[in-house]
Enzyme design. Structure first.
Site, PDB file in Angstrom:
ATOM      1  N   HIS A  11       3.503  -0.956  -2.301  1.00  0.00           N
ATOM      2  CA  HIS A  11       3.537   0.566  -1.632  1.00  0.00           C
ATOM      3  C   HIS A  11       3.613   1.738  -2.212  1.00  0.00           C
ATOM      4  CE1 HIS A  11       7.140   1.161  -0.054  1.00  0.00           C
ATOM      5  NE2 HIS A  11       6.836  -0.208   0.406  1.00  0.00           N
ATOM      6  N   GLU A  87       7.335  -6.976   4.937  1.00  0.00           N
ATOM      7  CA  GLU A  87       9.331  -6.916   3.993  1.00  0.00           C
ATOM      8  C   GLU A  87       9.424  -8.018   4.253  1.00  0.00           C
ATOM      9  OE1 GLU A  87      10.659  -7.591   2.117  1.00  0.00           O
ATOM     10  OE2 GLU A  87       9.770  -5.171   0.551  1.00  0.00           O
TER      11      GLU A  87
END
Length: 215
Positions: A11, A87
């Site tokens: 990201h 994550e």
């Protein structure tokens, strides 16, 4: 079954990527892109638009990844959220300022930095071993659903690091060797349960001001 081409993207930049005393532990904490991160995602969109077509787009459901995917994918959408691409979960310390975590959990912080215990976890969180199993299951499932196709997968540094670590025989606790920069491209050819690394941490589409290591 033909191999899939998986284009993994970390990201874009967020407040959690800035160095400083208030920088949070950004695991499952839903930190959005900042202005720099949106610029990086737009640069990524232009890079992808000049290449081969994408057959599918997947993303971690966390907003920093989803926003990156929605900007970068352009007309290639829709974006498909996948929980396996999140994550690592940092449990009770997720979202706390890193300096506070260091002060309150000094022995755990030192163990984290040693990168020697595959079963290390923050209180209430996920171990490195568990993270690796989750990441590999997710990426294998995505590849199996798209044999012979080109798939964009927008996720996190920890996820990409675990996938590449597994391919290169690096233990799960070693989170640093394959840590990509924000909005970078990493490409894999994937078939069955195994992949081959084709490209790692490609940031040529980013300006020199946003290409800093570990950004």
């Amino acid at each position: 079954m033909r191999p899939s081409l998986l284009v993994l993207v970390r990201h874009g930049h967020t407040a959690g990527n800035r160095a400083g005393p208030a920088t949070p532990m950004s695991g499952w904490t839903d930190t959005p892109l900042d202005a720099r991160g949106r610029d990086e995602a737009e640069a990524l969109r232009r890079r992808l638009a000049g290449g081969p077509a994408l057959d599918a787009v997947y993303s971690s459901p966390l907003s920093r990844a989803l926003e990156t995917a929605r900007i970068a994918a352009g007309a290639w959408g829709p974006v498909r959220p996948h929980d396996g691409l999140r994550e690592i979960c940092c449990g009770d310390v997720d979202g706390l300022p890193i300096e506070e975590v260091k002060a309150r959990h000094a022995p755990l912080w030192e163990a984290h930095l040693r990168q020697a215990d595959d079963d290390f976890r923050w209180p209430g969180g996920e171990s490195y071993r568990e993270l690796r199993a989750r990441c590999l299951a997710a990426i294998a499932a995505i590849a199996a659903a798209h044999p012979g196709q080109r798939v964009l997968v927008v996720t996190h540094a920890g996820v990409i690091g675990q996938i590449l670590g597994a391919l290169h025989g690096v233990p799960p606790a070693r989170w640093e060797p394959f840590r990509p920069g924000n909005a970078s491209l990493t490409s894999l050819s994937w078939q069955g349960e195994r992949g081959v690394l084709l490209r790692f941490d490609d940031r040529e589409h980013l300006s020199s001001s946003t290409r800093r290591p570990g950004g």
